[in-house]
Design an enzyme around this catalytic site. Sequence first.
Site, PDB file in Angstrom:
ATOM      1  N   GLU A 124      -1.925  -7.712   8.058  1.00  0.00           N
ATOM      2  CA  GLU A 124      -3.266  -8.307   8.070  1.00  0.00           C
ATOM      3  C   GLU A 124      -3.263  -9.833   8.109  1.00  0.00           C
ATOM      4  O   GLU A 124      -4.023 -10.440   8.846  1.00  0.00           O
ATOM      5  CB  GLU A 124      -4.077  -7.879   6.833  1.00  0.00           C
ATOM      6  CG  GLU A 124      -4.383  -6.414   6.776  1.00  0.00           C
ATOM      7  CD  GLU A 124      -3.464  -5.737   5.790  1.00  0.00           C
ATOM      8  OE1 GLU A 124      -2.265  -6.055   5.799  1.00  0.00           O
ATOM      9  OE2 GLU A 124      -3.947  -4.892   5.028  1.00  0.00           O
ATOM     10  N   ASP A 145      -2.206  -2.841   4.624  1.00  0.00           N
ATOM     11  CA  ASP A 145      -2.222  -2.413   3.224  1.00  0.00           C
ATOM     12  C   ASP A 145      -2.389  -0.912   3.112  1.00  0.00           C
ATOM     13  O   ASP A 145      -2.910  -0.238   4.020  1.00  0.00           O
ATOM     14  CB  ASP A 145      -3.343  -3.112   2.456  1.00  0.00           C
ATOM     15  CG  ASP A 145      -3.070  -4.606   2.264  1.00  0.00           C
ATOM     16  OD1 ASP A 145      -1.890  -5.001   2.338  1.00  0.00           O
ATOM     17  OD2 ASP A 145      -4.031  -5.360   2.047  1.00  0.00           O
ATOM     18  N   ASP A 160      -4.312   0.896   1.147  1.00  0.00           N
ATOM     19  CA  ASP A 160      -5.584   1.444   0.686  1.00  0.00           C
ATOM     20  C   ASP A 160      -6.447   1.835   1.888  1.00  0.00           C
ATOM     21  O   ASP A 160      -6.010   1.804   3.037  1.00  0.00           O
ATOM     22  CB  ASP A 160      -6.312   0.450  -0.228  1.00  0.00           C
ATOM     23  CG  ASP A 160      -6.596  -0.874   0.460  1.00  0.00           C
ATOM     24  OD1 ASP A 160      -6.334  -0.987   1.683  1.00  0.00           O
ATOM     25  OD2 ASP A 160      -7.070  -1.811  -0.193  1.00  0.00           O
ATOM     26  N   GLU A 219      -9.038   0.341   3.299  1.00  0.00           N
ATOM     27  CA  GLU A 219      -9.287  -0.727   4.278  1.00  0.00           C
ATOM     28  C   GLU A 219      -8.076  -0.924   5.165  1.00  0.00           C
ATOM     29  O   GLU A 219      -8.205  -1.107   6.384  1.00  0.00           O
ATOM     30  CB  GLU A 219      -9.631  -2.040   3.540  1.00  0.00           C
ATOM     31  CG  GLU A 219     -10.993  -2.075   2.889  1.00  0.00           C
ATOM     32  CD  GLU A 219     -12.136  -1.957   3.888  1.00  0.00           C
ATOM     33  OE1 GLU A 219     -12.037  -2.530   4.991  1.00  0.00           O
ATOM     34  OE2 GLU A 219     -13.127  -1.272   3.573  1.00  0.00           O
ATOM     35  N   TYR A 237       1.069  -5.069  -4.981  1.00  0.00           N
ATOM     36  CA  TYR A 237      -0.262  -4.999  -4.371  1.00  0.00           C
ATOM     37  C   TYR A 237      -1.355  -5.129  -5.431  1.00  0.00           C
ATOM     38  O   TYR A 237      -1.259  -4.541  -6.513  1.00  0.00           O
ATOM     39  CB  TYR A 237      -0.410  -3.680  -3.608  1.00  0.00           C
ATOM     40  CG  TYR A 237      -1.641  -3.631  -2.750  1.00  0.00           C
ATOM     41  CD1 TYR A 237      -1.872  -4.589  -1.783  1.00  0.00           C
ATOM     42  CD2 TYR A 237      -2.570  -2.604  -2.909  1.00  0.00           C
ATOM     43  CE1 TYR A 237      -3.004  -4.545  -0.990  1.00  0.00           C
ATOM     44  CE2 TYR A 237      -3.702  -2.548  -2.117  1.00  0.00           C
ATOM     45  CZ  TYR A 237      -3.920  -3.522  -1.168  1.00  0.00           C
ATOM     46  OH  TYR A 237      -5.046  -3.482  -0.387  1.00  0.00           O
ATOM     47  N   ARG A 257      -4.868  -4.578  -5.265  1.00  0.00           N
ATOM     48  CA  ARG A 257      -6.076  -3.740  -5.342  1.00  0.00           C
ATOM     49  C   ARG A 257      -5.655  -2.336  -5.773  1.00  0.00           C
ATOM     50  O   ARG A 257      -5.276  -1.505  -4.949  1.00  0.00           O
ATOM     51  CB  ARG A 257      -6.804  -3.727  -4.005  1.00  0.00           C
ATOM     52  CG  ARG A 257      -7.472  -5.060  -3.688  1.00  0.00           C
ATOM     53  CD  ARG A 257      -8.378  -4.979  -2.483  1.00  0.00           C
ATOM     54  NE  ARG A 257      -7.654  -4.970  -1.239  1.00  0.00           N
ATOM     55  CZ  ARG A 257      -7.196  -6.052  -0.612  1.00  0.00           C
ATOM     56  NH1 ARG A 257      -7.389  -7.240  -1.147  1.00  0.00           N
ATOM     57  NH2 ARG A 257      -6.576  -5.955   0.548  1.00  0.00           N
ATOM     58  N   HIS A 267      -0.556   3.221  -5.858  1.00  0.00           N
ATOM     59  CA  HIS A 267       0.141   4.139  -6.749  1.00  0.00           C
ATOM     60  C   HIS A 267       0.859   3.427  -7.878  1.00  0.00           C
ATOM     61  O   HIS A 267       1.617   4.046  -8.620  1.00  0.00           O
ATOM     62  CB  HIS A 267       1.144   4.971  -5.946  1.00  0.00           C
ATOM     63  CG  HIS A 267       0.507   5.703  -4.814  1.00  0.00           C
ATOM     64  ND1 HIS A 267      -0.454   6.663  -5.008  1.00  0.00           N
ATOM     65  CD2 HIS A 267       0.670   5.600  -3.471  1.00  0.00           C
ATOM     66  CE1 HIS A 267      -0.849   7.142  -3.831  1.00  0.00           C
ATOM     67  NE2 HIS A 267      -0.185   6.509  -2.895  1.00  0.00           N
TER      68      HIS A 267
END
Length: 933
Positions: free
Chosen positions: A11, A97, A99, A101, A321, A323, A368
Amino acid sequence: MPGTKKLVIVESPAKAKTIAQYLGDGYEVQASVGHIRDLVEPKNLPAELKKGSLGKFSVDVDNGFEPYYVVSDAKKKTVSELKRALKEADELYLATDEDREGEAIAWHLLQVLKPKVPVKRMVFHEITKEAIQRAQEATRELDTALVDAQETRRILDRLYGYEVSPVLWRKIGPGLSAGRVQSAATRLVVDRERERLAFVSANYWDLSARFEKEGDAAFTARLARVQGTRVASGRDFDDRGALKGDAVRLDEAAAAALTTVLERAGDATVRSVESKPYTRRPAAPFTTSTMQQEAARKLRLSPRQTARAAQTLYENGYITYIRTDSVNLSKQALDAARKQAADLYGAATVPDKPRVYASKSKNAQEAHEAIRPAGDTFRTPAQLEGTLTGVEWRLYDLIWKRTIASQMADAKGSTASIVLGISSDEPVEGIAATANGTDAEFTASGTVITFRGFLNAYEEGRDEDRHESSDRSGTDVALPDVKEGEHLGVDDVVAKGHDTTPPPRYTEASLIKTLEDLDIGRPSTFPTISPTIIDRGYVSLRGTQLVPNWIAFSVVRLLEDYFGDLVQYQFTADMEADLDRIANGDADRVDWLKEFYFGGGDQRGLRTVIDNLGEIDAREINSVELAPGLTLRIGRYGPYIEVPSDDPEKPRRVNVPEDLAPDELTAEKARELVDAPVLGDRVVGINPETGKEVLAKDGRFGPYVTERTPEPEPAVDPATGEVLDPAAAPDAVEAQTATATSTTTKTTTAKKAPAKKTTKKAAAPKERTASLFKSMDPQTVDLETALKLLDLPRTVGKDPESGDDITAQNGRYGPYLKKGTDTRTLPSEDAIFDIDLPGALELFAQPKYGGRRAASAALKEFDADPVSGKPIKMKDGRFGPYVTDGETNATIPRGEDVEAVDHARAVQLIADKRAKGPVKKKTPARKPAAKKK
């Protein structure tokens, strides 16, 4: 033909730079810079699609809720570069990422790039060499369930906003918006203010005394019982000021009388001594929410600042990470934390088995693992002192300590509690006394830590309870070794009064905590919630408190009355749970959207609600009755109080000060504002040069002076002396002003009125106006001062070099001098009248900004900014007060109390301004050349 390199897409450029170091020459790493496409605005749809079922939302609600995506103009260059790189690649790795998004970004990349080479999905939650290598070896397919969940959330937000927001525009005001999470957050803030508005304070008194054992230090204990009945504290009153339970409430007179009796009693007896083992467990590793809460408590950072610093740490490979709502640690992390704790604090501080924590979230799906230092071996904060600076280092230090402490042993000790009794034969007036007089019991407790365990590394902060200040006196004190039946001396019995306090307003961190407890929102949305409702104008920051603006009351009331389900906390939480079910593959995207929008079974859909709104009384929605005859109205230009006047058709309006919080607008305060002297059109005097009246007025933007042409004297019939009506007999009025010899002629000719001309009347000249200086009072300003204001700008003199006039005047941003196109700020408004030509020339001789601004005195000085390391100062500039660290200037928002700005608020303002970057100057559009005739 495919190339020979493997293309990796992430990203952000920072992430790409870090990963490229670990992949080597056979890989090319590019950044998509977030999403490359999104739902198009309906107005930008192709003309042939605007009239169809796509036209309203850019989502085809009649055909499976298919969205219409476009690549934005800003991302076209990025897409071209990615396509060019893909032509040289033999494999494509989508490393966004892990997740929802990130999964959606990867899906959009596939849809746009249409790769003809093998595609692999690579995920990792930390950017280290080992983690990247493990991710290369464990690639997977794209998770379409995660993509569906993100797409459902995006479509849901579009439907919600585009259906509900227009109702707010029509009934409350333009530019307002509604949203799935922001509406619930706004309601929480408004509900808390409603509690504060309804709150009734209660007064109560308590006693504390000093007790001393010979040879030991004195200690303080708090009165707990009188005559065997517990003494009331703040927790014993409800929010209406009523006493709960059977506690005894002491008033000032009873507390004073009891103090006198107990001081005369002489000594106290130890009635009981109790000791209990004390154990305290460490807190779990950080999730997104707990990191933001703790960073607010310990580092004074806003959620947005914390998220920005954490993102930088993650992208540069320092932490995992960011989030996540999981509190799990990987085996590598558990081993690293336990080993480091043993090395630094001793093997005894590490338990036999690793600690495992349970997540509070029902569906911890964002990642996780908890937030922790990256790598299989953690770098200590000391090792990174030269590499990381400012906020990033402080946040890393916090994350490292929390992670290490989470795997350390419990803190252990013992808690001792002492009950001391004082008896007297004297009864106390106002307190039910027994036949034996008065009996009072005091309590004190103290904790002794015998094994610090995790406290060697870290202690979690906590938000102060509103009852804590009065309820905790006499706790956690150092206690002497005493035995039951022992006598202690009594000294310094003190009575103190307290008032119960209303529920505290939310801070940005406590709002996130409450939303998380209600299961509303997810880690990716937490940092944006409070900035969103602040930017919408629903909420203002007062220090760290979130204070709702009156318009938020109107918005929440309309949503509650007409869209009840949408702002119910459980309904919003259920929507989040449904999105989680879609992400887990347990629910279908289209079926869920159909039920939400069109309804199904007993559930009304959003479309049904919109179609059956009925008539909404905008006046009622925007009104709050403060007291009989006092109504608060939320108008287009802000709140005002409306009271009846002599004219029923035109009630009187009184503006509400901008800095007055809703809970401060009590009925008494409203009456005070209404009863304050009203400045009407006070005639200051007559301008001797023009004969016009000079008036002082109070306008929307403050007090000012203006001129007014006086009404002409009424016409009088010279024969009868009667006053003539100008509207009924204009010719008679004209006759009055004529000479005696022409009166008869004019009266005769007036019987045949001349034909009216259709030409427009010349516009009347605009009357001069001038704002009063801040130091001036509209009730006392005199004629001389008013005329000086009306004559502004004042000519100071001519510049001897250019010959230009130098004028002193008051502008939108304060007093200044002007010479041609050159300007200089004056030190005060009074200088407009006081400055002379030499003083003006001296100001123009100085640099326009640098020298003069550097010399300006600071209104306040604070400690250093955590990022720049330079001291922060508050100054008064041409645009109003601002804070600066010498590198970044941040204006203090209008309406915010300058005196209330502290170091934490100054740091936040500077950080927010720094994040926005330099202001981009707009290039004026070139006008097309005029066509030749």
